[in-house]
Design an enzyme around this catalytic site. Structure first.
Site, PDB file in Angstrom:
ATOM      1  N   GLU A 132      -5.014   0.537 -30.184  1.00 54.99           N
ATOM      2  CA  GLU A 132      -6.232   0.753 -30.968  1.00 54.99           C
ATOM      3  C   GLU A 132      -6.056   1.731 -32.115  1.00 54.99           C
ATOM      4  O   GLU A 132      -6.563   1.504 -33.206  1.00 54.99           O
ATOM      5  CB  GLU A 132      -7.374   1.300 -30.071  1.00 54.99           C
ATOM      6  N   ASP A 150      -6.676  -0.120 -24.392  1.00 58.15           N
ATOM      7  CA  ASP A 150      -7.007   0.656 -23.197  1.00 58.15           C
ATOM      8  C   ASP A 150      -7.356  -0.237 -22.005  1.00 58.15           C
ATOM      9  O   ASP A 150      -7.873  -1.345 -22.172  1.00 58.15           O
ATOM     10  CB  ASP A 150      -8.182   1.592 -23.480  1.00 58.15           C
ATOM     11  N   ASP A 199      -9.751  -0.624 -19.856  1.00 62.56           N
ATOM     12  CA  ASP A 199     -11.138  -0.617 -19.407  1.00 62.56           C
ATOM     13  C   ASP A 199     -11.828  -1.798 -20.059  1.00 62.56           C
ATOM     14  O   ASP A 199     -11.193  -2.597 -20.752  1.00 62.56           O
ATOM     15  CB  ASP A 199     -11.834   0.707 -19.731  1.00 62.56           C
ATOM     16  N   GLU A 238     -13.934  -2.005 -22.499  1.00 68.50           N
ATOM     17  CA  GLU A 238     -13.894  -1.970 -23.962  1.00 68.50           C
ATOM     18  C   GLU A 238     -12.515  -2.380 -24.467  1.00 68.50           C
ATOM     19  O   GLU A 238     -12.384  -3.178 -25.391  1.00 68.50           O
ATOM     20  CB  GLU A 238     -14.244  -0.562 -24.448  1.00 68.50           C
ATOM     21  N   TYR A 253      -5.611   8.821 -19.510  1.00 72.02           N
ATOM     22  CA  TYR A 253      -6.758   8.225 -20.181  1.00 72.02           C
ATOM     23  C   TYR A 253      -8.037   8.987 -19.844  1.00 72.02           C
ATOM     24  O   TYR A 253      -8.296   9.296 -18.685  1.00 72.02           O
ATOM     25  CB  TYR A 253      -6.894   6.764 -19.777  1.00 72.02           C
ATOM     26  N   ARG A 308     -11.294   8.210 -20.375  1.00 71.52           N
ATOM     27  CA  ARG A 308     -12.540   7.512 -20.018  1.00 71.52           C
ATOM     28  C   ARG A 308     -12.379   6.935 -18.621  1.00 71.52           C
ATOM     29  O   ARG A 308     -11.840   5.858 -18.437  1.00 71.52           O
ATOM     30  CB  ARG A 308     -12.861   6.414 -21.035  1.00 71.52           C
ATOM     31  N   HIS A 331      -8.438   3.292 -12.749  1.00 73.44           N
ATOM     32  CA  HIS A 331      -8.068   4.492 -13.484  1.00 73.44           C
ATOM     33  C   HIS A 331      -7.796   5.640 -12.527  1.00 73.44           C
ATOM     34  O   HIS A 331      -8.305   5.685 -11.424  1.00 73.44           O
ATOM     35  CB  HIS A 331      -9.197   4.933 -14.422  1.00 73.44           C
TER      36      HIS A 331
END
Length: 874
Positions: free
Chosen positions: A10, A96, A98, A100, A318, A320, A365
């Site tokens: 990203e 990432d 997740d 998103e 990470y 989040r 995570h």
């Protein structure tokens, strides 16, 4: 170069770090976030504006199919990625891990349409070992995660674009409603309402100073004649006692204190209980935001921005996540470092294993921790990381290590004294905790937003035994008032939202930013204060669309999205039920049964008539109503009198007295002061956008511009006189002529009062000097060397302590563009919505931290001249 492997992440910072760990044959590019999204309906292609996509850019009649467009600012980036893909024989989507990130990977796949093998590469830390493992363990795109993210995006579009127009029509243009932001706003408004309805109760306490041999200690009167003495927690919000207790009053407390002073008391009991506290779990996104707020005085946005840079540079995992779990690798690294620093005795026999604390914790995570198989000590990163990054890294490092250390143990002791004073049996008590083994507390202690029952209050306890006699050397009565519940800080709002299951920890920072940007909340120090606008919006939603701001209903939506992510529910079918309703459903939630049957579309379409004036009105006192208008809140009386409400008056501060003062001041606005003897015009005093001023009323046929002059700071709009107005209008004043023939004038400018002689200006100390300074005094000022800038440096407006990051003293200064906060290195303007007087030390530190996290403002590239550009084309 042919035969390369293209890796897409990203962010450019993340791409740069990963490049260092990949060998030849890999090209790493950054998508810079999402490359496409739902356009706003007005930006749809002309052919689609009247079709099924015209209202939402989503076809609600065809399975809620979204229409995506490449973001205008990403077209060049997509072209670059397509060009890089042409030379690649494999594509690795390394966004990432997740929802998103999964959605970004899927959008890239849809836009780039690769003809080479595609692999989904995931990792939660950026270290060489993690990147190598990710290369060896690729997978397919998880369509369930993509569906959950797409469902959330469509849901938010349906919610916002159906509900926001209601606010535009009934409150004001430019407002927005949102699935999470509207509930967050309601939380803040509900807390302010509690404060507004709170009735204070007065109560007194008695603090005793006791002596036992060589020991002096404090105790508080806890009971009288066997009844407990009332404390603040014994009163309800209505100011009434909730239980049977002795209320000490302004009369009885001093009398009892006087009777206690100098008498002997019996030690009636000494009790001890074991104390043990377990270390806090490693950080999740929300607990990191909360602790950074308490310890570093940062807001959620600053914390997340700083954590993002630490992650992208490979220093933490990470950021989040709502999991508190640590990998076996992390457990080993943490225990090894604890053993090195504190010895093996500081570790429990087995590693501590923490479960996933949050309900519905997201995909696989870890907790937030230092990255790598061996954690870097914060001292090793001094000079490598910026001070702000180092502060957050050290917080994460300490929390991770502490989570694997021994419990803190000790004992809590309570000593009770019994005495007879003025014929009454009085019990006084003192308690404290003695820590015999600090355990994890030797490294780290979690901060608290408020006292908890298990909080250890360490103090020196008296060496007394049951049956001993001690003397009460002093007794002091103290008066108190019960306080309303505290406003939310960003940290406590995040905690409340997490406790209620509203939103996701990864979105809390952006949610708080959104409700601030929309004008629903302002900051007072670290506290969030709702605006009157927020009251109107919340009232409209609660009274007309109550299910959409119902805490349980909103939390249920999050659980539904979790089920979609797990493949247990179909996103399209769920959206259909939410939007169109489901009359046949037997599983409609009790708290939103009617909404579940009707759906969002029909609920909004059948709202009926909403009285906009009523929604925007709040009764303040008999005959006084606060209304929210297009230009802000104002007070209104039945006879039509109005008064604007200043932004610095919080809703819980608005009472009858304040309302009367504002109306009184408004009545003075436009007050006639008298007639100017020279011009014959009437002079009046008014309050304008930049403060109060005097002006003249010109005849209707006059083409002249009326003279105006601002009131001095020590003048009042209610008391300013005709004589003072004439003096103000006489400015600038000619002070006299200097020996060199230049005329010296005294003038009032936007940056304060000053003297002017030709092109030479000199600052003077006060506005009153404009009227009083003599020629001799002016010549004395001009005889001094001119100071650099605008005269002598002004003293700071406010002074605070040392910034927790820079270690430098923080002050508020008056600058050319208004007051600003500085530590000598970083400067940040005091927000217009906040006053210098109300600014707290914590808020000053937060604003500085946020400015550092944003980095320097990028300089604009100089515009190229058209002729030069054309020449280059030729």
């Amino acid at each position: 170069m042919a035969g390369t492997k293209l890796v897409i992440v990203e962010s450019p910072a993340k791409a740069q770090t990963i490049k260092n760990y990949l060998g030849d044959g890999f090209v790493v590019e950054a998508s810079v976030g999402h490359v496409r999204d739902l356009p706003i309906p007005s930006e749809l292609p002309a052919s689609m504006k009247k079709g099924p996509y015209g209202k939402f850019a989503v076809n609600v009649d065809d399975g809620f199919k979204p229409y995506y467009q490449v973001n205008p600012d990403k077209k060049k980036k997509v072209t670059e990625l397509k060009r890089a893909l042409k030379d690649a024989d494999e594509l690795y989507l390394a966004t990432d891990e997740d929802r998103e990130g999964e959605a970004i990977a899927w959008h890239l796949l849809e836009v780039l349409k690769p003809k080479v093998p595609v692999k989904r590469m995931v990792f939660h830390e950026i270290t060489k070992e993690a990147i190598q493992r990710a290369l060896e363990n690729t997978r397919e795109i998880d369509q369930n995660l993509v569906d959950a993210q797409e469902t959330r995006r469509v849901l938010d579009r349906l919610f916002g674009w159906e509900v926001s127009p209601v606010l535009w029509k009934k409150v004001t243009r430019g407002l927005s409603a949102g699935r999470v932001q509207s509930v967050a706003t309601r939380l803040v408004v509900d807390r302010e309402r509690e404060r507004m309805s709170h009735v204070s109760a007065a109560y007194w306490s008695i603090k005793c100073g006791a002596t036992a041999g060589q020991n002096d200690f404090e105790a508080r009167v806890s009971a009288v004649d066997g009844k407990p003495v009332a404390t603040g927690s014994d009163f309800g919000p209505d100011g009434k006692l909730k239980k049977d207790a002795e209320v000490l009053t302004q009369t009885s407390a001093p009398e009892l204190a006087a009777a206690l002073e100098g008498i002997d008391a019996l030690v009636s009991s000494v009790t001890q209980k074991p104390y043990r506290r377990r270390p806090a779990a490693p950080f999740t996104t929300s607990t990191l935001q909360q602790e950074a707020s308490r310890k570093l005085k940062w807001n959620a946005s600053t914390t997340m921005r700083t954590a993002q840079t630490l992650y992208e540079s490979g220093h933490i995992t990470y950021m989040r996540t709502d999991s508190t779990a640590l990998s076996s690798q992390a457990l080993k690294a943490a225990r090894e470092q604890v053993s090195m620093q504190f010895g093996a005795d500081a570790l429990p026999e087995k590693p501590r294993v923490y479960g996933k604390m949050a309900k519905g914790a997201q995909e696989a995570h870890e907790a937030i921790r230092p990255s790598g198989e061996k954690f870097q000590h914060p001292k090793a990163l001094e000079g490598v990381l910026a001070p702000q990054q180092l502060a957050l890294y050290e917080l994460i490092w300490k929390r991770t290590l502490a989570s694997q250390m021994n419990d803190a143990v000790g004992y809590t002791a309570t000593v009770k004294l019994q005495a007879n004073a003025a014929g009454r049996e009085v019990t006084a008590s003192t308690s404290g905790t003695v820590i015999t083994d600090p355990g994890f507390r030797a490294l780290y202690q979690e901060s608290r937003d408020g006292k908890r029952k298990d909080d250890a209050q360490e103090r020196e306890l008296p060496n007394v035994a049951e049956g001993d006699i001690v003397q009460i050397a002093s007794a002091e009565a103290e008066g108190h008032e019960t306080q309303p519940p505290g406003r939310y800080t960003e940290a406590t709002l995040v905690k409340m939202m997490e406790d209620l299951g509203i939103g996701r920890p990864s979105t809390y920072a952006s949610t708080i930013q959104t409700i601030s940007d929309r004008g629903y909340v302002t900051h007072r120090g670290q506290y969030l204060v709702p605006t009157w606008l927020a009251f109107s919006v919340t009232r409209l939603l609660v009274e007309n669309l109550s299910d959409l701001v119902n805490y349980d209903f909103t939390a249920q939506m999050e659980e539904d999205l979790d089920r979609i992510a797990l493949g247990e529910e179909d996103g399209s079918a769920w959206l259909s039920g939410f939007y169109f309703g489901d009359n046949d459903s037997e599983e409609a939630h009790a708290e939103a049964e009617e909404f579940a049957k009707r759906g969002l579309r029909d609920t909004v379409a059948n709202l009926g008539d909403i009285d906009a004036r009523e929604v925007n009105s709040i009764p303040i006192a008999e005959g006084v109503t606060l209304r929210i208008g297009r230009y802000g809140p104002y007070l209104e009386t039945p006879d039509g009198q109005r008064a604007n409400v200043p932004a610095d008056i919080a809703p819980d501060e608005m009472n009858v007295k304040v309302a009367e003062e504002l109306l009184s001041e408004a009545a003075a606005d436009g007050r006639e002061l008298g007639i100017d003897p020279q011009s014959g015009n009437v002079l009046i005093v008014k309050t304008g956008r930049y403060g109060p001023y005097v002006t003249e009323l010109l005849p209707e046929d006059s083409k002249d511009k009326p003279r105006t002059a601002s009131l001095f700071k020590d003048m009042d709009v209610k008391t300013v006189s005709l004589e003072e107005a004439l003096l103000l209008l006489s400015l600038p004043r000619e002070v006299g002529t200097a020996p060199d023939g230049e005329v010296i004038t005294a003038q009032n400018g936007p940056y304060g009062p000053y003297l002017k002689k030709g092109k030479d200006s000199r600052t003077i100390g006060s506005e009153r000097q404009l009227l009083e300074i003599t020629l001799e005094e002016a010549l004395e000022i001009y005889s001094q060397p001119k100071q650099r800038g605008r005269g002598t440096a002004k003293p700071p407006l406010r002074e605070f302590g040392e910034d927790p990051i820079s270690g430098k003293k923080v002050v508020v200064k008056d600058g050319r563009f208004g007051p600003y906060i500085t530590d000598g290195t970083t400067n940040v303007t005091v927000p217009r919505s906040e006053s210098v007087e109300a600014l707290t030390e914590e808020r000053a530190f937060t604003l500085l931290a946020d400015k550092r996290a944003k980095g320097p403002t990028p300089k604009k590239a100089p515009a190229r001249r058209k002729s030069t550009a054309k020449a280059k084309k030729k």
